[in-house]
Design an enzyme around this catalytic site. Structure first.
Site, PDB file in Angstrom:
ATOM      1  N   HIS A 129      70.346 -17.150  48.352  1.00 46.69           N
ATOM      2  CA  HIS A 129      69.160 -17.089  47.679  1.00 46.69           C
ATOM      3  C   HIS A 129      68.104 -16.117  48.153  1.00 46.69           C
ATOM      4  O   HIS A 129      67.149 -16.437  48.893  1.00 46.69           O
ATOM      5  CB  HIS A 129      68.462 -18.649  48.085  1.00 46.69           C
ATOM      6  CG  HIS A 129      67.449 -18.908  47.202  1.00 46.69           C
ATOM      7  ND1 HIS A 129      66.940 -18.810  45.996  1.00 46.69           N
ATOM      8  CD2 HIS A 129      66.287 -19.446  47.774  1.00 46.69           C
ATOM      9  CE1 HIS A 129      65.803 -19.130  45.704  1.00 46.69           C
ATOM     10  NE2 HIS A 129      65.441 -19.542  46.813  1.00 46.69           N
TER      11      HIS A 129
ATOM     12  N   ASP B 136      55.141 -35.069  57.294  1.00 43.23           N
ATOM     13  CA  ASP B 136      54.212 -33.902  57.474  1.00 43.23           C
ATOM     14  C   ASP B 136      53.914 -33.876  59.010  1.00 43.23           C
ATOM     15  O   ASP B 136      53.541 -34.921  59.578  1.00 43.23           O
ATOM     16  CB  ASP B 136      53.486 -33.379  56.433  1.00 43.23           C
ATOM     17  CG  ASP B 136      52.909 -31.864  56.533  1.00 43.23           C
ATOM     18  OD1 ASP B 136      53.504 -31.225  55.708  1.00 43.23           O
ATOM     19  OD2 ASP B 136      52.574 -31.494  57.600  1.00 43.23           O
TER      20      ASP B 136
ATOM     21  N   GLY C 209      57.711 -32.440  54.898  1.00 44.80           N
ATOM     22  CA  GLY C 209      56.875 -31.230  54.455  1.00 44.80           C
ATOM     23  C   GLY C 209      56.073 -31.671  53.228  1.00 44.80           C
ATOM     24  O   GLY C 209      56.769 -32.062  52.255  1.00 44.80           O
TER      25      GLY C 209
ATOM     26  N   ARG D  54      56.040 -17.968  51.729  1.00 42.31           N
ATOM     27  CA  ARG D  54      55.949 -16.633  51.669  1.00 42.31           C
ATOM     28  C   ARG D  54      54.449 -16.173  51.361  1.00 42.31           C
ATOM     29  O   ARG D  54      53.882 -16.802  50.641  1.00 42.31           O
ATOM     30  CB  ARG D  54      56.917 -15.975  50.505  1.00 42.31           C
ATOM     31  CG  ARG D  54      58.269 -15.469  51.074  1.00 42.31           C
ATOM     32  CD  ARG D  54      58.927 -14.616  50.396  1.00 42.31           C
ATOM     33  NE  ARG D  54      59.360 -15.220  48.982  1.00 42.31           N
ATOM     34  CZ  ARG D  54      59.945 -14.300  48.263  1.00 42.31           C
ATOM     35  NH1 ARG D  54      60.168 -13.159  48.351  1.00 42.31           N
ATOM     36  NH2 ARG D  54      60.577 -14.942  47.025  1.00 42.31           N
TER      37      ARG D  54
END
Ligand code: APR
Length: 309
Positions: free
Chosen positions: A175, A33, A9, A82
């Site tokens: 988490h 990636d 990533g 998010r």
């Protein structure tokens, strides 16, 4: 042979992680990636920064798993971040598919590596990475508690008016929004925080810690936090690489510790060259144990929706 770390990533967290590793010359870095140009472009840019940093690291960008071969550590940050209004858990299904793909692809070429999982919902993604890799629990570690603890340390330091470097904190559990900050085990230069800050203020700092990720998402609007997550992942990398045996709150696969099994949750661990060398047990008070249980149960419920057998 130089140490090799693959960062999967090349987005905000991955690129920042690669940058911190390369800047300090900790290892050669392969930045992977699905978008090849992104990985190659950032890797070349970092490589060109190495002479300025005085770093011997070589950074390579790729979208080919073969190029990650022989990695000592694989840091997985691939996935989707998010957006405002989303919880980490909303990312579950989409990111589980990504984790399965990249774990299978990388462990094929680095069967002796240690995996550090950052992608959210992290405890569940760590579980997926362990299942897919078939690695023992010592070699699959989730990054979450360190970040949550760093946030709690920051807020405590801001409140007391001291350096955050003098604040130690423990945030355990998953988490997620039900993480378990433990003021009893949080100290300012050895002084327990409840002796310095009133309960209402501590509760407020705990709430800010629990929503610390969302606070940043709300400000950025186009993504989630990356400086502190990357710094936390690299602290784990350092402890593993240099066999530092730091005690760090990390997500580990529990086999009876803290009363839970077959689930990942944040607990204090000793991190060394073998990965998790020890899970440190703490005697939690009944109310702390209850919070830990709720948090672990939330992780377990998400794992169940993924149908791992
Ligand atoms: N294979 C490889 N890379 C992938 C794949 C895949 N299957 N799917 C997505 N990616 C890459 C994207 O192309 C992107 O470059 O993962 C990267 C994610 O980067 P960002 O979108 O910038 O997200 P980032 O902020 O880095 O967060 C990544 O870490 O902290 C967590 O919640 C966060 O789960 C998120 C992850």
């Amino acid at each position: 042979m130089k140490t090799k770390i693959s960062v999967i990533g090349a987005g905000n967290v991955g690129a920042t992680t690669a940058e911190l590793i390369a800047r300090d010359g900790l290892a050669d870095v392969v930045l992977f990636d699905i978008h090849e140009g992104l990985a190659k472009g950032k890797a070349l840019d970092m490589t060109e920064a190495c002479p300025v940093w005085g770093s011997p690291s070589i950074v390579t960008g790729t979208s080919t798993f073969e190029e990650t071969a022989g990695s000592d550590i694989i840091v997985i940050t691939a996935g989707f971040p998010r957006k405002p209004g989303m919880t980490r858990d909303d990312l579950l299904i989409a990111n589980a598919d990504v984790i399965k793909t990249v774990t299978a692809g990388t462990v094929k070429y680095s069967p002796d590596s240690i995996i550090v999982v950052v992608t959210n919902p992290m405890d569940v993604m760590a579980y997926a990475a362990m299942k897919v890799s078939g690695f023992c629990r010592e070699r699959v570690i989730g990054m979450g508690g360190l970040l949550d603890s760093a946030r709690f340390r920051t807020f405590v330091a801001m409140e007391v008016g001291v350096s955050a470097a003098d604040v130690e904190a423990l945030v355990l559990g998953g988490h997620g929004d039900q993480m378990v900050p433990l003021p009893r085990f949080t100290t300012v230069k050895g002084i327990p925080v409840p002796e310095l800050i009133g309960k209402d203020t501590i509760d407020h700092l705990i709430e800010r810690t629990r929503t610390g990720g969302a606070e940043i998402v709300g400000l950025l609007k186009t993504g989630s936090a990356f400086y502190a997550p990357a710094a936390s992942a690299v602290q784990m990398v350092r402890s593993i690489l240099f066999d530092e045996k730091r005690i760090l709150p990390c997500s580990a696969y529990l086999q009876g510790e803290y009363g839970f099994s077959d689930v990942f949750a944040g607990v204090p661990v000793v991190l060394g060259r073998q990965g998790i060398e020890k899970i440190v047990g703490l005697s939690l008070l009944p109310e702390e144990m209850e919070m830990f249980g709720r948090s672990a149960a939330a992780v377990r419920a998400m794992i169940d929706t993924l149908n791992f057998s």
